[in-house]
Motif scaffolding. Structure first.
Motif, short mmCIF file in Angstrom:
data_model
loop_
_atom_site.label_atom_id
_atom_site.label_comp_id
_atom_site.label_asym_id
_atom_site.label_seq_id
_atom_site.Cartn_x
_atom_site.Cartn_y
_atom_site.Cartn_z
N ARG A 12 23.90 37.83 30.59
CA ARG A 12 23.45 38.55 29.39
C ARG A 12 23.56 40.06 29.57
N ASN A 13 23.29 40.51 30.78
CA ASN A 13 23.32 41.94 31.06
C ASN A 13 24.71 42.45 31.44
N GLY A 14 25.69 41.57 31.36
CA GLY A 14 27.07 41.99 31.60
C GLY A 14 27.39 42.30 33.03
N ILE A 15 26.69 41.65 33.98
CA ILE A 15 26.95 41.91 35.39
C ILE A 15 28.30 41.30 35.78
N LEU A 16 29.14 42.11 36.37
CA LEU A 16 30.47 41.68 36.79
C LEU A 16 30.40 41.07 38.18
N GLY A 17 31.00 39.88 38.34
CA GLY A 17 31.03 39.21 39.63
C GLY A 17 32.31 39.50 40.41
N MET A 18 32.32 39.09 41.68
CA MET A 18 33.43 39.39 42.57
C MET A 18 34.73 38.73 42.10
N ASN A 19 34.68 37.46 41.72
CA ASN A 19 35.90 36.78 41.30
C ASN A 19 36.49 37.41 40.04
N GLU A 20 35.61 37.74 39.10
CA GLU A 20 36.07 38.36 37.86
C GLU A 20 36.69 39.73 38.14
N ARG A 21 36.06 40.47 39.06
CA ARG A 21 36.63 41.77 39.44
C ARG A 21 38.01 41.61 40.06
N ILE A 23 40.25 39.08 39.96
CA ILE A 23 41.31 38.49 39.14
C ILE A 23 41.51 39.26 37.84
N GLY A 24 40.39 39.55 37.14
CA GLY A 24 40.50 40.14 35.82
C GLY A 24 40.73 41.63 35.81
N LEU A 25 40.46 42.31 36.94
CA LEU A 25 40.62 43.76 36.97
C LEU A 25 41.65 44.20 38.02
N ILE A 26 41.36 43.95 39.28
CA ILE A 26 42.26 44.40 40.34
C ILE A 26 43.61 43.71 40.22
N GLY A 27 43.59 42.38 40.05
CA GLY A 27 44.86 41.66 39.94
C GLY A 27 45.64 41.99 38.68
N LYS A 28 44.93 42.33 37.63
CA LYS A 28 45.57 42.59 36.34
C LYS A 28 46.06 44.03 36.21
N PHE A 29 45.27 44.98 36.69
CA PHE A 29 45.55 46.39 36.40
C PHE A 29 46.13 47.20 37.56
N ASN A 30 46.09 46.66 38.78
CA ASN A 30 46.54 47.43 39.93
C ASN A 30 47.77 46.80 40.57
N ALA A 264 34.50 70.41 42.43
CA ALA A 264 34.81 68.98 42.53
C ALA A 264 36.00 68.76 43.44
N THR A 265 35.80 67.97 44.49
CA THR A 265 36.80 67.75 45.54
C THR A 265 36.96 66.25 45.77
N LEU A 266 38.20 65.78 45.77
CA LEU A 266 38.47 64.36 45.97
C LEU A 266 38.42 64.00 47.45
N LEU A 267 37.54 63.04 47.80
CA LEU A 267 37.49 62.55 49.17
C LEU A 267 38.50 61.44 49.39
N GLU A 268 38.42 60.41 48.56
CA GLU A 268 39.34 59.29 48.67
C GLU A 268 39.26 58.43 47.43
N LEU A 269 40.16 57.46 47.36
CA LEU A 269 40.20 56.52 46.23
C LEU A 269 40.06 55.10 46.75
N ASN A 270 39.63 54.21 45.88
CA ASN A 270 39.45 52.81 46.26
C ASN A 270 40.04 51.93 45.18
N ALA A 271 40.99 51.10 45.58
CA ALA A 271 41.63 50.18 44.64
C ALA A 271 40.82 48.92 44.42
N ARG A 272 39.77 48.75 45.22
CA ARG A 272 38.90 47.56 45.11
C ARG A 272 37.44 48.01 45.11
#
Length: 317
Positions: A12-21, A23-30, A264-272
């Protein structure tokens, strides 16, 4: 107070789970072909510099074990520095030296270590002890961040950084990770750092969590998180938004610090990017991602994407 919730409440609160992240995000958009640019901190730094994005100064790179013998001589001119694996993850393998004690080095925690400790650390980095998949790695030597003094009370023995989750150039959720004595001066939530959820609209604190429990004050400095308001907030969001174009990845986590001189200084990025940012914000990612996708489809202008995100995700108080 410890945080627990039933599966139905999480949905109900829209919490995103690991599998959804995954498949639905990393696998789809990256795209897989673009992962090396994000997974390798040296490549990320080079790409950022080409885009005019400020990153910590690079003092040098150690690539081979035979170079470790000469390391102390190379470090001699430096009073402080950071050594990190180019392909490390989760803050592993980062050694922060803030000063000297004769021939020895002083860590951010105040502990004093000798030359052999530093050599051994770098040797382990090259052997892949701290790297993704255990692959042989390189060690970067970077300048210390001279972070904004306003944030000094919100971190202990380390530099506070700001994680911004971005979808297609739209900032979706953010938190500040505050180092503690328990985390050995590292901004790593799993090691005991405090995660402070931030209002996308204003950069002010929403809630704070350490070890899964809500907290009101920094455990070491006593600073109240209720009063926290991140300076240069719009600059941080715009920098994070730009990183999507830079990497060719549509779903990323941008780790940003505020430098006293450079902002504002970029330290690093994370694809996951991890999901604990939801706990820090006491809010789920799923509903925001739907809105962010809608915003991204409505405009190609990054400034407009940031402005619309600030309107859409403003925390009602």
């Amino acid at each position: 107070m410890k945080l627990f919730a039933s599966p139905s409440m999480l949905r109900r609160n829209g919490i995103l789970g690991m599998n959804e992240r995954n498949i639905g995000l990393i696998g789809k958009f990256n795209p897989r072909r673009n992962f090396p640019l994000v997974d390798d901190k040296l490549k990320t730094k080079q790409a950022a510099q080409e885009q005019g994005i400020h990153t910590p100064e690079l003092y040098g790179v150690v690539e081979y074990q035979y170079e470790v013998r000469d390391l102390v001589r190379r470090l001699e001119p430096l009073d402080g520095f950071v050594i990190k694996p180019t392909q490390g993850s989760g803050g592993k393998g980062i050694l922060v030296i803030t000063g000297r004690d004769g021939p020895n080095y002083v860590k951010s925690s105040g502990a004093v270590v000798d030359e052999s400790y530093v050599r051994r650390h770098v040797s382990n980095v090259l052997a892949g002890l701290h790297s993704l998949g255990g692959r042989n790695d390189k060690a970067m030597v970077e300048a210390l961040i001279d972070f904004d003094p306003y944030l000094a009370n919100y971190s202990f023995e380390g530099v506070p950084d700001i994680r911004v989750i971005v979808l297609k150039g739209v900032p979706v959720m953010a938190m500040m990770r505050c180092a503690t004595h328990a985390s050995d001066g590292k901004a790593n939530l799993h090691q005991g750092a405090v995660g402070v959820g931030l209002d996308i609209a204003t950069g002010s604190a929403v809630s704070a969590v350490q070890h899964g429990s809500l907290c009101d004050h920094h455990p070491d400095t006593g600073a109240s998180f209720e009063a926290l308001q991140i300076p240069l907030w719009d600059d941080i969001l715009h920098l994070a938004s730009r990183c999507v174009e830079m990497t060719g990845m549509d779903y990323i986590g941008a780790d940003i610090v505020l430098d006293r001189q450079f902002g504002a200084t970029l330290l690093e990025l994370n694809a996951r990017p991890g999901l604990s940012i939801q706990v820090a914000n006491q809010a789920g990612l799923r509903h925001r991602l739907v809105t962010a996708n809608r915003i991204a489809e409505s405009t190609d202008d990054l400034a407009e994407k940031v402005a619309l995100a600030q309107q859409a995700f403003a925390v009602k108080r």
